[in-house]
Write an enzyme that holds these catalytic residues in place. Sequence first.
Site, PDB file in Angstrom:
ATOM      1  N   GLU A 129       0.817  -1.229   0.000  1.00 41.67           N
ATOM      2  CA  GLU A 129       0.000   0.000   0.000  1.00 41.67           C
ATOM      3  C   GLU A 129       0.846   1.273   0.000  1.00 41.67           C
ATOM      4  OE1 GLU A 129      -3.123  -0.457   2.925  1.00 41.67           O
ATOM      5  OE2 GLU A 129      -4.044  -2.039   1.735  1.00 41.67           O
ATOM      6  N   GLU A 227      -5.539  -9.572   0.066  1.00 42.18           N
ATOM      7  CA  GLU A 227      -6.196  -9.629   1.383  1.00 42.18           C
ATOM      8  C   GLU A 227      -7.693  -9.529   1.174  1.00 42.18           C
ATOM      9  OE1 GLU A 227      -4.933  -6.232   3.627  1.00 42.18           O
ATOM     10  OE2 GLU A 227      -3.082  -7.183   4.293  1.00 42.18           O
TER      11      GLU A 227
END
Length: 310
Positions: A129, A227
């Site tokens: 991220e 995820e």
Amino acid sequence: MRTAGLLSLALAAAPALVSARGTLGFSLGDKNADGSCKSTSDYEADFDNLKDLSTLVRTYSGTECDTPQNILPAAKNKGFKVVLGIWVGAQDSSDLSTNDASFQKDFAALKTAIPGYEDQVEAITVGSETLYRGDQTGPSLHNYIGLVANQFKSITVGTADSWNKFADGTADDLFTRDTDSAPWSLMSSPMPLPTGRTYFDDMSGAMSHIQKVAGSNSDKIRILNGETGWPTDGGSDYEAAKAGTTNAQTFWQTGVCGMLAWGVDLFYFEAYDESWKPDSVGDNGEAMDEKHWGLRTADRQTKFNTTCPY
Ligand SMILES: *[C@@H]1O[C@H](CO)[C@@H](O)[C@H](O)[C@H]1NC(C)=O
């Protein structure tokens, strides 16, 4: 919880994918319930417990808890594969050069830990991220990926980022520039929201965009869902998405099983509850309980029926 209804819609609009069933993996924490670092035998106990569902796990840091050194021998003993992570994050948001320190530290740790265990490494993710946080740009992240790919020539190297950064073009440079590395992406996925931004929509949007910009590079790119998960009882709600064991089972049987049936590889977040974790502050500014995301409890007990209906 609209994933079941959206499945047929998403399938109709889906980019071409291999027809084989997707591979299920698990995000795996590097700490025991009491907060101590997992040892090789702790990872072996995890693997013995998980092997009925999967032989693939994802970790995040090259240095915290000496994860690579501890997990790779366990993976070799138990026949598991591991996605290793290199953390790229600014320690000080006003000084982005501190990104480099975290990269160099984790990169050095992998250079020590991996030799002899190449066959246990499914892939390496450079950054998690970083585009979402604004710590990296597409070109700067691409340079870091290139350094790692050049070091580990037999291993697939890529990054993990929020699905919307793949869908909105922020990551385009990773898929268009000529490179020796095999670009590889791993998307994290938020919980389905009532606004229609759902799991299947998000994955489909990000994958379509990547395949469009990658053009003839597409066959070198591997896309996985990095995820996805749902907190069970005791977890925090997120807007209309309510934590709870019944809802988690529904999400597993419709969302997770559906995505696998669609042919997408995914990592369920996460294998076990992480009882040591402090609350975090969510996007909405509220404290979020992060202790109840496990498919299984911290002492490795099953919480609900994980048999896929399809
Ligand atoms: C578990 O789920 C599967 C798939 O939906 C179902 O076929 C099976 O009957 C369930 N088992 C139990 C014990 O409820």
